[in-house]
Write a protein that holds these residues in place. Structure first.
Motif, PDB file in Angstrom:
ATOM      1  N   VAL A 272       0.833  -1.203   0.000  1.00 21.30           N
ATOM      2  CA  VAL A 272       0.000   0.000   0.000  1.00 21.30           C
ATOM      3  C   VAL A 272       0.866   1.250   0.000  1.00 21.30           C
ATOM      4  O   VAL A 272       0.611   2.213  -0.738  1.00 21.30           O
ATOM      5  N   LEU A 273       1.909   1.259   0.820  1.00 22.45           N
ATOM      6  CA  LEU A 273       2.768   2.443   0.917  1.00 22.45           C
ATOM      7  C   LEU A 273       3.763   2.524  -0.227  1.00 22.45           C
ATOM      8  O   LEU A 273       4.088   3.620  -0.702  1.00 22.45           O
ATOM      9  N   ALA A 274       4.261   1.380  -0.678  1.00 19.78           N
ATOM     10  CA  ALA A 274       5.226   1.393  -1.778  1.00 19.78           C
ATOM     11  C   ALA A 274       4.599   1.872  -3.078  1.00 19.78           C
ATOM     12  O   ALA A 274       5.306   2.341  -3.974  1.00 19.78           O
ATOM     13  N   ALA A 275       3.266   1.780  -3.190  1.00 23.64           N
ATOM     14  CA  ALA A 275       2.583   2.268  -4.390  1.00 23.64           C
ATOM     15  C   ALA A 275       2.616   3.782  -4.497  1.00 23.64           C
ATOM     16  O   ALA A 275       2.323   4.344  -5.553  1.00 23.64           O
ATOM     17  N   ARG A 276       2.940   4.473  -3.406  1.00 24.37           N
ATOM     18  CA  ARG A 276       3.103   5.930  -3.376  1.00 24.37           C
ATOM     19  C   ARG A 276       1.860   6.669  -3.882  1.00 24.37           C
ATOM     20  O   ARG A 276       1.944   7.578  -4.709  1.00 24.37           O
ATOM     21  N   HIS A 277       0.693   6.295  -3.378  1.00 24.72           N
ATOM     22  CA  HIS A 277      -0.516   7.038  -3.712  1.00 24.72           C
ATOM     23  C   HIS A 277      -0.391   8.441  -3.122  1.00 24.72           C
ATOM     24  O   HIS A 277      -0.231   8.594  -1.898  1.00 24.72           O
TER      25      HIS A 277
END
Length: 331
Positions: A272-277
């Motif tokens: 979720v965080l690595a996707a950098r939304h």
């Protein structure tokens, strides 16, 4: 493959997948393998460690119990999801030791692998990490051995979010929007459409009756972020709450360690965080700056097995060049 007793067997086992890598003392990756998710709380300890054995076999390191030439490595560095209490760490360590994969075995919660991977090269073990993947967790540590951590076993330990939790929340709001109990949201159309249904009622029935595999619920988390990015207020509120939860965990861990007002890394990782939304990560940066103004955020996108390997090299006392070689391998 021959035995290399100056080597590290690095294991990262998450809820959705397991990675292993056999490392030379110079940080070279001799072989690697992958298997499915690691869930000892559901399957039991022995069956969960069997999944690690499957990853070993995928790496060409299969070894039947009671046979074979002995340990595969000098040091086993196992960073495991669901190792949330010291008792669980000890149980898992005993089962891994029984498999005779290494002379020495160390088991850590998998969030410590993220923290180790995200620390600056050559830095002392000082900082906080938050993982937000299928679930959510946070750990912190200081060079004198102090740690800060949370049980991270779901709602009963005060947790909220992670990919699985976000998908469930999105379904809840979408169901209530369609039947009139809640406010309107585009989630009521987007979630069933993604899974091939024309209404939430049809999707709910399909999920309840097992027509859609439970694992596919995680596909709904990116849909939630897309709907939020398009401006939907309900979806956006869920993304913002997730950001606030991550900041709460990080700032509490920093406070427990006396690091709130020091320059210290806060490592973020997990799918979720690595996707950098932007709506998520930008809010985290904004809110964390308010509570820990000197914290320096670093997002880790390298495979978590890197952190397990670095911890293993630490245990071996490997030279600095070994760390560079290992980091270069995993990008």
């Amino acid at each position: 493959m021959g035995v290399n007793l100056c080597s590290v067997l690095a294991i990262d086992a998450g809820n959705s997948k397991t990675d292993v890598a056999l490392l030379g003392p110079d940080g070279s990756v001799l072989c690697s393998g992958q298997a499915g998710g690691f869930q000892p709380t559901r399957t039991g300890v022995a069956a969960a460690v069997d999944v690690l054995a499957e990853a070993m076999a995928d790496a060409g390191l299969d070894q039947q119990e009671g046979r074979g030439p002995g340990p595969r490595a000098e040091h086993v560095s196992a960073c495991l999801a669901n190792a949330d209490f010291p008792l669980e760490e000890r149980q898992l360590a005993r089962e891994i030791e029984r498999r005779n994969w290494g002379r020495v075995t160390e088991v850590h919660n998998d969030t410590f692998a993220l923290l180790r991977a995200g620390l600056p090269v050559g830095a002392e073990p000082r900082g906080v990490a938050v993982v937000c993947g299928a679930g959510i967790n946070c750990v912190g540590m200081t060079p004198d051995g102090r740690t800060a951590r949370f049980p991270a076993i779901g709602r009963i330990s005060g947790d909220w979010g992670g990919g699985g939790g976000l998908a469930e929340e999105a379904l809840w709001f979408a169901a209530r929007a369609e039947d009139g109990r809640g406010e309107p949201t585009e989630l009521a159309r987007a979630l069933p459409a993604h899974l091939g249904h024309d209404s939430m009622a049809a999707l709910i029935e399909a999920l309840h009756l097992g027509r859609i595999p439970a694992g596919r619920r995680h596909e709904l988390t990116p849909v939630l972020f897309a709907v939020a990015a398009a401006g939907d207020p309900v979806a956006r509120s869920l993304v913002h709450r997730q950001a606030d939860e991550i900041v709460a965990m990080a700032s509490v861990a920093l406070g427990r360690l006396g690091l709130l007002h020091e320059e210290v890394p806060v490592v973020l990782g997990g799918g979720v965080l690595a996707a950098r939304h932007p709506q998520l990560n930008d809010r985290i940066a904004e809110r964390l700056a308010e509570r820990a103004p000197h914290a320096r955020i670093h997002v880790v996108t390298a495979p978590p097995v890197l952190g397990a390997g670095l911890l293993g090299l630490d245990a071996l006392g490997s030279p600095p060049l070994a760390y560079g070689k290992l980091r270069a391998h995993f990008g």
